[in-house]
Motif scaffolding. Structure first.
Motif, PDB file in Angstrom:
ATOM      1  N   TYR A  52       0.819  -1.376   0.109  1.00 22.87           N
ATOM      2  CA  TYR A  52       0.085  -0.272   0.062  1.00 22.87           C
ATOM      3  C   TYR A  52       0.693   1.219  -0.113  1.00 22.87           C
ATOM      4  CZ  TYR A  52      -4.708  -1.830   0.203  1.00 22.87           C
ATOM      5  OH  TYR A  52      -5.920  -2.472  -0.090  1.00 22.87           O
ATOM      6  N   ALA A  53       1.870   1.106   0.894  1.00 20.01           N
ATOM      7  CA  ALA A  53       2.744   2.563   0.598  1.00 20.01           C
ATOM      8  C   ALA A  53       3.307   2.829  -0.442  1.00 20.01           C
ATOM      9  CB  ALA A  53       4.094   2.256   1.856  1.00 20.01           C
ATOM     10  N   ARG A  54       3.921   1.598  -1.127  1.00 15.63           N
ATOM     11  CA  ARG A  54       4.459   1.962  -2.654  1.00 15.63           C
ATOM     12  C   ARG A  54       3.337   2.415  -3.568  1.00 15.63           C
ATOM     13  NH1 ARG A  54       4.808  -3.743  -5.166  1.00 15.63           N
ATOM     14  NH2 ARG A  54       2.577  -3.288  -5.464  1.00 15.63           N
ATOM     15  N   ASP A  55       2.210   1.831  -3.389  1.00 17.88           N
ATOM     16  CA  ASP A  55       1.389   2.090  -4.722  1.00 17.88           C
ATOM     17  C   ASP A  55       0.651   3.615  -4.257  1.00 17.88           C
ATOM     18  OD1 ASP A  55       1.806  -0.148  -5.542  1.00 17.88           O
ATOM     19  OD2 ASP A  55      -0.149  -1.248  -5.269  1.00 17.88           O
ATOM     20  N   LEU A  56       0.283   3.790  -2.939  1.00 18.70           N
ATOM     21  CA  LEU A  56      -0.124   4.983  -2.652  1.00 18.70           C
ATOM     22  C   LEU A  56       0.880   6.054  -2.931  1.00 18.70           C
ATOM     23  CD1 LEU A  56      -1.726   4.290   0.908  1.00 18.70           C
ATOM     24  CD2 LEU A  56      -2.895   4.763  -1.446  1.00 18.70           C
ATOM     25  N   ARG A  57       2.063   5.911  -2.817  1.00 19.06           N
ATOM     26  CA  ARG A  57       3.267   6.863  -3.020  1.00 19.06           C
ATOM     27  C   ARG A  57       3.293   6.912  -4.680  1.00 19.06           C
ATOM     28  NH1 ARG A  57       9.531   6.354  -1.814  1.00 19.06           N
ATOM     29  NH2 ARG A  57       9.206   4.936  -3.726  1.00 19.06           N
ATOM     30  N   ALA A  58       3.137   6.077  -5.471  1.00 18.40           N
ATOM     31  CA  ALA A  58       3.267   6.118  -7.011  1.00 18.40           C
ATOM     32  C   ALA A  58       2.167   6.997  -7.511  1.00 18.40           C
ATOM     33  CB  ALA A  58       3.402   4.606  -7.379  1.00 18.40           C
ATOM     34  N   ALA A  59       0.969   6.852  -6.787  1.00 21.89           N
ATOM     35  CA  ALA A  59      -0.212   7.700  -7.165  1.00 21.89           C
ATOM     36  C   ALA A  59      -0.057   9.069  -6.823  1.00 21.89           C
ATOM     37  CB  ALA A  59      -1.347   7.193  -6.484  1.00 21.89           C
ATOM     38  N   GLY A  60       1.251   9.713  -5.983  1.00 18.58           N
ATOM     39  CA  GLY A  60       1.403  10.910  -5.865  1.00 18.58           C
ATOM     40  C   GLY A  60       0.753  11.442  -4.296  1.00 18.58           C
ATOM     41  N   LEU A  61       0.385  10.494  -3.566  1.00 16.91           N
ATOM     42  CA  LEU A  61       0.434  10.880  -2.280  1.00 16.91           C
ATOM     43  C   LEU A  61       1.448  10.793  -1.393  1.00 16.91           C
ATOM     44  CD1 LEU A  61      -3.023   8.726  -2.050  1.00 16.91           C
ATOM     45  CD2 LEU A  61      -2.663  10.978  -2.617  1.00 16.91           C
ATOM     46  N   GLY A  62       1.753  11.569  -0.284  1.00 15.06           N
ATOM     47  CA  GLY A  62       2.778  11.732   0.530  1.00 15.06           C
ATOM     48  C   GLY A  62       2.485  10.455   1.582  1.00 15.06           C
ATOM     49  N   VAL A  63       3.534   9.538   1.831  1.00 11.55           N
ATOM     50  CA  VAL A  63       3.601   8.512   2.547  1.00 11.55           C
ATOM     51  C   VAL A  63       4.798   8.525   3.468  1.00 11.55           C
ATOM     52  CG1 VAL A  63       3.300   5.964   2.854  1.00 11.55           C
ATOM     53  CG2 VAL A  63       2.244   7.141   0.937  1.00 11.55           C
ATOM     54  N   ARG A  64       4.368   8.190   5.018  1.00 12.03           N
ATOM     55  CA  ARG A  64       5.328   8.178   6.013  1.00 12.03           C
ATOM     56  C   ARG A  64       5.048   6.754   6.712  1.00 12.03           C
ATOM     57  NH1 ARG A  64       4.865  13.052   9.319  1.00 12.03           N
ATOM     58  NH2 ARG A  64       5.922  14.077   7.727  1.00 12.03           N
ATOM     59  N   GLY A  65       5.915   5.977   6.992  1.00 13.84           N
ATOM     60  CA  GLY A  65       5.701   4.826   7.803  1.00 13.84           C
ATOM     61  C   GLY A  65       6.606   4.530   9.182  1.00 13.84           C
ATOM     62  N   PHE A  66       5.850   3.727   9.843  1.00 17.54           N
ATOM     63  CA  PHE A  66       6.644   3.217  11.107  1.00 17.54           C
ATOM     64  C   PHE A  66       6.164   1.754  11.565  1.00 17.54           C
ATOM     65  CE2 PHE A  66       5.991   2.147  15.524  1.00 17.54           C
ATOM     66  CZ  PHE A  66       7.259   2.294  15.923  1.00 17.54           C
ATOM     67  N   ASP A  67       7.362   1.037  11.711  1.00 18.69           N
ATOM     68  CA  ASP A  67       7.211  -0.168  12.026  1.00 18.69           C
ATOM     69  C   ASP A  67       8.403  -0.637  12.788  1.00 18.69           C
ATOM     70  OD1 ASP A  67       7.207  -3.265  12.187  1.00 18.69           O
ATOM     71  OD2 ASP A  67       5.856  -3.310  10.501  1.00 18.69           O
ATOM     72  N   PRO A  68       8.427  -1.211  13.958  1.00 16.10           N
ATOM     73  CA  PRO A  68       9.706  -1.199  14.788  1.00 16.10           C
ATOM     74  C   PRO A  68      10.306  -2.640  14.427  1.00 16.10           C
ATOM     75  CG  PRO A  68       7.657  -1.645  16.185  1.00 16.10           C
ATOM     76  CD  PRO A  68       7.366  -1.129  14.769  1.00 16.10           C
ATOM     77  N   TYR A  69       9.529  -3.348  13.566  1.00 14.71           N
ATOM     78  CA  TYR A  69       9.964  -4.843  13.334  1.00 14.71           C
ATOM     79  C   TYR A  69      10.339  -5.022  11.970  1.00 14.71           C
ATOM     80  CZ  TYR A  69       7.932  -5.450  17.752  1.00 14.71           C
ATOM     81  OH  TYR A  69       7.538  -5.261  19.241  1.00 14.71           O
ATOM     82  N   ALA A  70      10.174  -4.042  11.064  1.00 21.79           N
ATOM     83  CA  ALA A  70      10.371  -4.195   9.502  1.00 21.79           C
ATOM     84  C   ALA A  70      10.797  -3.037   8.721  1.00 21.79           C
ATOM     85  CB  ALA A  70       9.116  -4.667   8.948  1.00 21.79           C
ATOM     86  N   GLN A  71      11.652  -3.310   7.939  1.00 21.19           N
ATOM     87  CA  GLN A  71      12.212  -2.136   7.154  1.00 21.19           C
ATOM     88  C   GLN A  71      11.504  -2.228   5.837  1.00 21.19           C
ATOM     89  OE1 GLN A  71      14.676  -0.055   8.336  1.00 21.19           O
ATOM     90  NE2 GLN A  71      14.130  -1.114  10.377  1.00 21.19           N
ATOM     91  N   ALA A  72      11.326  -1.001   5.245  1.00 19.29           N
ATOM     92  CA  ALA A  72      10.170  -0.932   4.052  1.00 19.29           C
ATOM     93  C   ALA A  72      11.493  -0.532   2.969  1.00 19.29           C
ATOM     94  CB  ALA A  72       9.485   0.289   4.299  1.00 19.29           C
ATOM     95  N   GLY A  73      12.704  -0.474   3.012  1.00 22.94           N
ATOM     96  CA  GLY A  73      13.425  -0.066   2.134  1.00 22.94           C
ATOM     97  C   GLY A  73      12.983   1.375   1.398  1.00 22.94           C
ATOM     98  N   ASP A  74      13.063   1.293  -0.001  1.00 25.43           N
ATOM     99  CA  ASP A  74      12.654   2.513  -0.670  1.00 25.43           C
ATOM    100  C   ASP A  74      11.285   2.816  -0.937  1.00 25.43           C
ATOM    101  OD1 ASP A  74      15.309   2.909  -0.829  1.00 25.43           O
ATOM    102  OD2 ASP A  74      15.624   1.762  -2.963  1.00 25.43           O
ATOM    103  N   ASP A  75      10.406   1.746  -0.457  1.00 21.47           N
ATOM    104  CA  ASP A  75       8.926   1.980  -0.602  1.00 21.47           C
ATOM    105  C   ASP A  75       8.404   3.068   0.102  1.00 21.47           C
ATOM    106  OD1 ASP A  75       9.031  -0.330  -2.303  1.00 21.47           O
ATOM    107  OD2 ASP A  75       8.225  -1.677  -0.805  1.00 21.47           O
ATOM    108  N   VAL A  76       9.010   3.694   1.362  1.00 26.41           N
ATOM    109  CA  VAL A  76       8.114   4.646   2.085  1.00 26.41           C
ATOM    110  C   VAL A  76       9.461   5.276   3.090  1.00 26.41           C
ATOM    111  CG1 VAL A  76       7.795   2.851   3.752  1.00 26.41           C
ATOM    112  CG2 VAL A  76       6.543   5.114   3.595  1.00 26.41           C
ATOM    113  N   GLU A  77       9.175   6.621   3.337  1.00 29.52           N
ATOM    114  CA  GLU A  77       9.954   7.220   4.240  1.00 29.52           C
ATOM    115  C   GLU A  77       9.600   6.710   5.995  1.00 29.52           C
ATOM    116  OE1 GLU A  77      10.264  11.395   6.595  1.00 29.52           O
ATOM    117  OE2 GLU A  77       8.804  11.190   4.891  1.00 29.52           O
ATOM    118  N   GLN A  78      10.606   6.015   6.170  1.00 32.73           N
ATOM    119  CA  GLN A  78      10.208   5.191   7.519  1.00 32.73           C
ATOM    120  C   GLN A  78      10.870   6.044   8.570  1.00 32.73           C
ATOM    121  OE1 GLN A  78      11.299   1.097   7.335  1.00 32.73           O
ATOM    122  NE2 GLN A  78      10.716   0.496   9.292  1.00 32.73           N
TER     123      GLN A  78
END
Length: 253
Positions: free
Chosen positions: A16-42
């Motif tokens: 969802y982070a990847r696709d929402l960002r690709a649609a031009g929406l600003g996405v920021r994420g948080f997860d203490p157990y996973a790394q999202a890589g380039d898909d989202v600003e974490q």
């Protein structure tokens, strides 16, 4: 630009982070157990993730949904929508809605109606609650299909779980059929039989299965006993057959 906070960056959250960002929406994420890589600003904490967000999406799993909501909601902007996309009970969704209301934040109970990896952000969703319509508006630029339904928080979750009875029950049936067919050396034949039944008038098939079971419960109970006995000979599970026998016995009673 609509600002979205993604809480939970597991498989579905990252998609969802990847696709929402690709649609031009600003996405920021948080997860203490996973790394999202380039898909989202974490970011490093929940508070930073939700700061200034127009939409907060929770995809942390049902067990963590309440604790994460308790942590996130006090920091959510009052105009934000808190959308819980976790598969949880109607009771859980109503609890989350109460927590959101206590912080003057609108809540959307969102049911995900298909596997996210298959269609990404275009996976069909169903939403209820005070924030359902606004949630649909906020994700519309990413072509996210959302059906908003009445009934308040818990209504979408209830429909999702009713669907789960069918989907998970059918999965159990297919596992039992496939296992037995392989053991009998008839996998191809049985699969063709299943495809033929499901390729016809499915609405008529449902009536035939439900109404026919009521009319012919005694005969079908005997057939189920024979089928379960055959599976025992094959050495394969007959758990679905046992459930069928219980249902038919209840109809006889």
């Amino acid at each position: 630009m609509t600002k979205i906070a993604m809480l939970g960056l597991g498989e579905a959250g990252r998609i969802y982070a990847r696709d929402l960002r690709a649609a031009g929406l600003g996405v920021r994420g948080f997860d203490p157990y996973a790394q999202a890589g380039d898909d989202v600003e974490q970011v490093s904490c929940v508070e930073k993730a939700v700061a200034g967000a127009d939409l907060v999406i929770s995809l942390v799993g049902a067990r963590a949904a309440e604790s994460v909501a308790r942590q996130a909601l006090p920091s959510c902007p009052k105009h934000a929508i808190y959308a819980d996309l976790n598969t949880g009970s109607p009771t859980l969704k109503r609890t989350l809605a109460e927590l959101a209301a206590a912080e003057d934040v609108r809540f959307a109970d969102v049911a995900v109606l298909a596997p996210v990896p298959r269609q990404g952000a275009r996976t069909p969703l169903m939403a209820s609650g005070t924030g359902a319509d606004t949630f649909a508006d906020l994700v519309r630029p990413a072509a996210v299909p959302v059906e908003s339904i009445p009934g308040g928080a818990g209504a979408a979750a209830a429909r999702k779980l009713l669907r789960s009875v069918f989907m998970k029950g059918m999965a159990a049936l297919m596992l039992e059929c496939e296992t037995a067919a392989v053991a009998a050396g008839e996998q191809e034949w049985l699969r063709a039989q299943i495809v033929a039944e499901l390729s016809g008038d499915v609405d008529q098939l449902i009536d035939r299965l439900t109404e026919g079971s009521k009319v012919h419960a005694a005969r079908r109970a005997h057939e189920v006993e024979d089928a379960a006995g055959y599976l025992a000979e094959l050495g394969t599970p007959s758990w679905v057959m046992e459930a069928s026998r219980t249902w038919l016995a209840s109809l006889l009673d």
